[in-house]
Scaffold this active site. Structure first.
Site, mmCIF file in Angstrom:
data_model
loop_
_atom_site.group_PDB
_atom_site.id
_atom_site.type_symbol
_atom_site.label_atom_id
_atom_site.label_comp_id
_atom_site.label_asym_id
_atom_site.label_seq_id
_atom_site.Cartn_x
_atom_site.Cartn_y
_atom_site.Cartn_z
ATOM 1 N N GLU A 185 152.539 98.700 33.170
ATOM 2 C CA GLU A 185 152.116 97.318 32.948
ATOM 3 C C GLU A 185 152.513 96.895 31.534
ATOM 4 O OE1 GLU A 185 150.140 95.712 35.239
ATOM 5 O OE2 GLU A 185 149.940 97.416 36.590
ATOM 6 N N LYS A 200 139.752 107.513 38.841
ATOM 7 C CA LYS A 200 140.154 108.195 40.072
ATOM 8 C C LYS A 200 139.480 109.569 40.204
ATOM 9 C CE LYS A 200 144.614 105.782 40.400
ATOM 10 N NZ LYS A 200 146.005 105.789 39.930
HETATM 11 N N1 HSE Z 1 148.931 102.318 37.347
HETATM 12 C C1 HSE Z 1 148.686 103.226 38.404
HETATM 13 C C2 HSE Z 1 149.614 104.432 38.258
HETATM 14 C C3 HSE Z 1 148.905 102.546 39.731
HETATM 15 O O1 HSE Z 1 150.530 104.389 37.419
HETATM 16 O O2 HSE Z 1 149.425 105.443 38.905
HETATM 17 C C4 HSE Z 1 148.303 103.235 40.905
HETATM 18 O O3 HSE Z 1 146.915 103.311 40.834
#
Ligand code: HSE
Length: 401
Positions: A185, A200
């Site tokens: 991002e 997670k």
């Molecule tokens: N930004 C997260 C990643 C996206 O790079 O794994 C998936 O959750």
């Protein structure tokens, strides 16, 4: 015909529509009925696209429509996703989400709301993108007591670390490349600071251990301090550096951590490279079992979402048990957990001074002005106490198996 609504027409939302269209017949066969997206909720209109006549801007149109049996929430962020999800459940609709921020913050509560109403709140896509991991933990590995879950749960940081390892590049230039490729991002902090992986592992731990793990209590360190020099040492030692998210049950004490770790070729996650995610689950009967695959991306994530939609439709009127209660799992203080540490130190510090403080260490000398050493296993608290007695420490990286 079963009618569903999709909240958010971004990458994952448009992927869900695409998967349902591309695999229409196979999906209908597996769900036992055709599935139609009746509404797409978004702030924008999408003129000229196949969903242009389905777009609505008012959530109440969806909530008040008795034809809608499943709501797919793929907006991201806790609000308004939480309010929309809870209201959809209260209105008798099952909810599917890919939103790890929502699941980590409100999962236990939303599961309870769904359970009490014989509905389903499913979130396979929230961890590991297209990799099945929530369902296996919930229904395939139930004969085991989980000892440990360790994963590479963030594709962006794994891409960056893999490039740093293979090309000897520095962190900043690989991050720019990842952003140009669309992997990272523009504000990459959630990935590079480890916050994404933290949410997670909190979700996986809550299911594996059956009690709510508060992600705010997980020690989290990102990869921003990892340098090309760290990788030169790793290469010399035949090791790699990975951002690992891990929780371990050590005789009833559960430790959870997200941090860069130096690992050996024997480690199950050593060969998980690029944007790929990998999750190793260790069960007391099963031993190690590995899950590897696309941890992010439009279609893999949408595939996991659609699998949940099919499951919700198959289980209409019946809650699929999820072993995640509201009771809080008290994590043990990470300061007590034991590891070896890789430490870089200025060469003005005598090796005898290092051994006087740390005891026996393995020294690695590959560059001017500094050297490195690996400690014997010690607790985090003991490491901090020893390190505070020496000036000249440049960095330290924890070591996993
Ligand atoms: N930004 C997260 C990643 C996206 O790079 O794994 C998936 O959750």
């Amino acid at each position: 015909m079963k009618k569903i609504a999709v909240l958010g027409y971004g990458t994952v939302g448009s992927g869900v529509v695409e998967v349902l269209e591309t695999n229409k017949e196979a999906v209908a066969k597996k769900a036992g009925d055709e599935i139609e997206v009746k509404y797409v909720l978004d702030l924008k209109d999408f003129p000229g696209t196949p969903i242009e006549h389905k777009v609505v801007h008012d959530i109440n149109i969806i909530l008040d429509d008795p034809e809608i049996v499943v709501v797919v929430e793929v907006m991201g962020g806790v609000e308004p996703a939480y309010t929309f999800t809870k209201n959809a459940l209260l209105k008798g609709k099952s909810v599917i989400t890919s939103n790890k921020a929502l699941v980590a913050a409100k999962g236990a509560e939303l599961l309870e709301v769904a359970r009490e109403r014989n509905l389903n709140f499913l979130f396979e896509a929230s961890v590991g993108g297209g990799i099945p991991i929530i369902r296996p933990l919930n229904s395939s590995l139930t004969a085991d007591k989980v000892n440990e879950i360790t994963g590479i749960l963030n594709g962006t940081t794994n891409f960056i670390l893999t490039k740093m390892a293979s090309e000897g590049s520095d962190f900043a230039s690989v991050l720019s490349e990842a952003q140009a490729l669309g992997y990272a991002e523009r504000d990459p902090s959630a990935d590079v600071e480890g916050y994404d992986a933290c949410r997670k592992i909190a979700i996986l731990s809550s299911i594996a251990f059956g009690k709510n793990v508060n992600y705010e209590n997980i020690y989290t360190e990102g990869i921003t301090k990892i340098t090309d020099k760290d990788f030169m040492y790793a290469k010399a030692m035949n090791k790699s550096i990975k951002l690992l998210a891990s929780s371990k049950d050590d005789n009833g004490k559960v430790y959870a951590i997200v941090a860069p770790m130096m690992i050996s070729p024997e480690h199950p996650l050593y060969n998980v490279n690029g944007v790929v995610n990998g999750i190793n689950v260790n069960g007391n009967m099963l031993g190690d079992v590995m899950f590897i695959g696309a941890g992010a991306g439009k279609l893999p994530t949408a595939s996991a979402v659609v699998t949940d939609v099919i499951d919700a439709i198959k289980h209409d009127g019946k809650n699929v048990a999820c072993f995640w209660s509201k009771e809080e799992l008290k994590l043990s203080d990470i300061q007590e957990s034991v590891k070896r540490f890789f430490v870089r130190i200025a060469d003005s510090v005598e090796k005898s001074s290092v051994e006087a403080v740390f005891g026996k260490v393995n020294v690695i000398e590959i560059m001017k002005g500094e050297y490195a050493f690996v400690t014997e296993p010690m607790s985090e608290a003991k490491y901090s106490e020893c390190a505070s007695k020496l000036d000249g420490i440049i960095t330290r990286i924890r070591m996993d198996r």
